[in-house]
Design an enzyme around this catalytic site. Structure first.
Site, PDB file in Angstrom:
ATOM      1  N   HIS A 135      58.140  15.592  30.742  1.00 25.47           N
ATOM      2  CA  HIS A 135      57.424  16.251  29.770  1.00 25.47           C
ATOM      3  C   HIS A 135      57.684  15.859  28.299  1.00 25.47           C
ATOM      4  O   HIS A 135      58.774  16.069  28.034  1.00 25.47           O
ATOM      5  CB  HIS A 135      57.277  17.860  29.757  1.00 25.47           C
ATOM      6  CG  HIS A 135      56.391  18.564  29.027  1.00 25.47           C
ATOM      7  ND1 HIS A 135      55.018  18.629  29.107  1.00 25.47           N
ATOM      8  CD2 HIS A 135      56.660  19.350  28.033  1.00 25.47           C
ATOM      9  CE1 HIS A 135      54.432  19.181  27.944  1.00 25.47           C
ATOM     10  NE2 HIS A 135      55.602  19.722  27.533  1.00 25.47           N
ATOM     11  N   ASN A 181      60.133  22.538  36.331  1.00 26.30           N
ATOM     12  CA  ASN A 181      61.176  22.024  35.669  1.00 26.30           C
ATOM     13  C   ASN A 181      60.608  21.657  34.414  1.00 26.30           C
ATOM     14  O   ASN A 181      59.899  20.794  34.101  1.00 26.30           O
ATOM     15  CB  ASN A 181      61.633  20.721  36.506  1.00 26.30           C
ATOM     16  CG  ASN A 181      62.937  20.422  35.926  1.00 26.30           C
ATOM     17  OD1 ASN A 181      63.225  20.198  34.788  1.00 26.30           O
ATOM     18  ND2 ASN A 181      63.599  19.400  36.956  1.00 26.30           N
ATOM     19  N   GLY A 188      61.975  19.796  32.125  1.00 24.22           N
ATOM     20  CA  GLY A 188      62.085  18.406  31.896  1.00 24.22           C
ATOM     21  C   GLY A 188      61.354  17.353  32.692  1.00 24.22           C
ATOM     22  O   GLY A 188      61.227  16.070  32.468  1.00 24.22           O
ATOM     23  N   GLU A 189      60.401  18.098  33.657  1.00 27.79           N
ATOM     24  CA  GLU A 189      59.578  17.192  34.289  1.00 27.79           C
ATOM     25  C   GLU A 189      58.057  17.627  34.181  1.00 27.79           C
ATOM     26  O   GLU A 189      57.447  17.076  33.226  1.00 27.79           O
ATOM     27  CB  GLU A 189      59.891  17.314  35.956  1.00 27.79           C
ATOM     28  CG  GLU A 189      61.244  16.694  36.264  1.00 27.79           C
ATOM     29  CD  GLU A 189      61.670  16.785  37.650  1.00 27.79           C
ATOM     30  OE1 GLU A 189      61.238  17.526  38.435  1.00 27.79           O
ATOM     31  OE2 GLU A 189      62.628  15.800  38.089  1.00 27.79           O
ATOM     32  N   MET A 190      57.444  18.586  34.833  1.00 27.84           N
ATOM     33  CA  MET A 190      55.924  18.910  34.584  1.00 27.84           C
ATOM     34  C   MET A 190      55.805  19.919  33.658  1.00 27.84           C
ATOM     35  O   MET A 190      54.878  20.273  33.024  1.00 27.84           O
ATOM     36  CB  MET A 190      55.368  19.054  35.916  1.00 27.84           C
ATOM     37  CG  MET A 190      55.528  17.804  36.788  1.00 27.84           C
ATOM     38  SD  MET A 190      54.931  18.008  38.516  1.00 27.84           S
ATOM     39  CE  MET A 190      53.307  17.807  38.454  1.00 27.84           C
TER      40      MET A 190
END
Ligand code: HEC
Ligand code: HEC
Ligand code: HEC
Ligand code: HEC
Ligand SMILES: [Ca+2]
Ligand SMILES: [Ca+2]
Lengths: 331, 331
Positions: free
Chosen positions: B83, B123, B125-127
């Site tokens: 993201h 998360n 840092g991800e989605m």
């Protein structure tokens, strides 16, 4: 020309088909037909390239990232996310039926799909690569070179062939057989009463002045804000950027309304979140007309009958990079 | 257990098959088989969710963004882009054959695919979404609710069902019929002389101590750096993060080597760009052995025979958002 000849020969063969073609011919909107690619090997290669994020500097962004064929050929975001999460300047139009556009981009600055396809690869705000690097990446992969050989007769990889292949694939992204096309082709039960009333209203109130033809748009440039100015913070001036003429300020390509149910949010700035909002604004600023709530609902019901069969194909499997393939530079 | 029974019953049915199963049984690596989902409707729903970027805050990142099924179920980037283009901490492993992992993640902190699937959605840092918002988005879409009804018997959408469906889809991502499996199953011409020598070297030098079983790995945690320390700037300490034990420092799940040709770059930090490099490092630090160049080439040739048939399915078409669907927040 081809279409007319076709209709006549059919008529002479079978009088029973006459009413169908007659009815479609009297309408301002015509049905669209599936397209078989002239050269299937070129289109197949183009499909792979369309899905390949290695055409971007980061190795993360492909054409399909912003024109997602799972989602109507758009990203469904106001303005697109580009390389390093840059905020894009304008809403991403659908690639579906884009072969029917009189020109490409909101301001029509690219004459066709092939010319268009070179743009995003090298656009620092989109894929942020260079044509040289994209060619280098693709040429380093023997399995890709085999596909080029099959498609073009030799395994030379250049940007001209890359964009030719992508464009050929895009030409196939046609969405036939919508409910509305079924109705046009003679199935009078294909539309509900509300949908049909919506269509009549769409015609009678003048929407078809601009949204007509097989793509229900995409065949002219028009001023956004005929009667009242369109209010937006988006700095795009449209066609004036191409022609340099003041009279072209705020003139945009009329978007296709095919699959418009899928291509939210609406307008070049993506500021209309719903179809109801877009229809209301169109009526007010393009036609100087105020629709009642139920009229808007009926037009929206009609617009949703323009959703066609989405392109159906296997997720392409991409050949792996080799030790000689330049590595992506995401950060 | 199931597999063994199967082999015996086949043997009793047809003696001609005996050599095939006998040969596979004597090898440290076993063939893998296509998986038919227990519940196809659940897997079908899971496929849609896997491809749906609306499970992320931005509306741009789906499971398939980082585990791209066009590219061996990975992103082929050292460490993933999350993201807002955040640089991820670790290399994204493939989802192919991930149903065979003894546990999920490099450090094994999720016990199975269902437990894992909840992670990336929430998360930051991800989605970067929340489970509540993901559920809200999916539940707002009537066509999704129909799929939930078909799959689970009622149209309730919750995170448990979302992760169950994604996991069921992932269970189907098996890659059978690699050249090596064909060889294991009796086609002695399936491997070239070099590939076979590579396999023999792989066995004789001890790689199969850790890379064995149907997944050629994925069934144990092992120290990275048995004989010599692995040098990396990546701060991950592996299994110690889960167990808290000092002896688990730098212990990682042994990755599957199935499709390893496609899952570059290698190791948890993604620092080995090529298979040659990865094999060389493995030999040096895990086995205290220095391979000659041609030995490495042969092992790499063997490893490439582990590329199986990639999952083949239509690109899923996702149902459109409605006026009630929460809009993505990309910027
Ligand atoms: C980062 C997002 C992004 C990427 C990547 C991207 N596009 Fe676009 N695309 C857009 C935007 C935004 C526009 C509209 C730009 C404009 O009109 O000024 C657009 C316009 C188009 C159009 C014109 C459609 C029309 O109706 O005018 C086509 C066709 C197209 N893109 C195809 C592609 C192809 C092919 C690729 C890959 C080679 C690609 N795009 C990559 C965002 C993207
Ligand atoms: C005078 C020309 C003209 C007329 C009349 C007109 N439109 Fe449009 N329409 C446009 C243009 C130009 C745009 C693109 C404007 C922009 O994005 O800035 C557009 C955009 C739209 C959109 C958004 C499409 C998208 O993908 O973003 C919808 C929906 C729409 N029109 C429906 C209608 C309806 C319904 C009517 C009648 C009530 C109508 N239009 C009348 C020219 C016209
Ligand atoms: C932004 C990138 C990104 C996204 C989005 C993402 N993943 Fe991952 N995935 C990773 C990384 C990185 C790891 C390794 C993390 C670790 O081991 O600590 C991982 C690990 C996994 C694993 C474990 C594989 C193994 O061998 O241990 C599975 C399974 C998986 N992801 C599935 C999914 C699913 C399902 C989704 C969507 C719901 C998803 N991922 C979304 C990057 C991503
Ligand atoms: C003592 C256990 C052990 C032995 C022996 C071993 N490996 Fe590994 N292997 C691992 C572990 C653990 C990893 C993951 C390490 C990491 O990423 O930090 C790994 C990773 C790899 C990878 C990278 C896979 C990927 O997807 O990142 C390759 C390739 C590999 N091993 C090949 C070999 C070969 C070839 C040999 C023999 C020369 C070998 N291994 C011997 C445990 C072992
Ligand atoms: Ca749009
Ligand atoms: Ca990897």
């Amino acid at each position: 020309m081809i279409k007319r000849t076709f209709a006549i020969s059919l008529l002479s063969l079978s009088a029973i088909l006459a009413p169908i073609y007659a009815s479609a011919a009297n309408e301002p909107i015509q049905p669209i037909k599936a397209v078989t690619p002239e050269n299937p090997d070129v289109a197949e290669l183009g499909k792979m390239l369309y899905f390949d994020p290695r055409l971007s500097k980061s190795g993360f962004i492909s054409c399909n990232s912003c024109h997602n064929l799972s989602m109507g050929g758009t990203d469904n975001i106001k303005t697109s996310i580009g390389h390093k999460w840059q905020e894009g300047p304008i809403n991403a139009p659908t690639v579906l039926n884009s072969g029917m556009n009189l020109a490409q981009f909101w301001d029509g600055r690219a004459k066709d799909l092939k010319e268009q396809a070179g743009g995003p690869i090298a656009n620092p705000g989109e894929m942020a690569f260079t044509h040289e690097m994209a060619v280098k990446v693709v040429a380093s992969i023997p399995q890709y070179r085999e596909h080029f050989k099959k498609a073009f007769g030799s395994d030379t990889v250049d940007i001209d062939r890359i964009t030719t292949a992508i464009a050929e694939f895009e030409e196939t992204l046609v969405t036939p057989n919508s409910k509305f096309d079924q109705w046009l082709e003679g199935d009078k039960n294909a539309l509900s009463a509300d949908e049909l009333e919506g269509y009549k209203l769409f015609k009678s109130s003048g929407c078809t002045q601009c949204h007509n033809g097989p793509a229900v748009g995409a065949n002219s440039f028009q001023k956004m804000g005929m009667f009242k100015p369109y209010e937006t913070k988006n700095p795009a001036v449209g066609r004036m950027d191409v022609t340099g003429k003041e009279e072209d300020r705020f003139v945009f390509k009329v978007p296709t309304l095919r699959n418009v149910e899928l291509t939210y949010p609406y307008f070049h700035d993506g500021e209309a979140a719903t179809l109801e909002e877009a229809v209301d604004i169109m009526a007010k600023i393009q036609l100087n007309r105020e629709f009642k709530k139920d009229e808007i609902a009926k037009i929206v019901a009609f617009l949703k009958t323009l959703t066609g069969e989405q392109p159906k194909f296997d997720l392409p499997i991409l050949p792996p990079s080799t030790n000689n393939t330049p590595r992506p530079q995401p950060f």
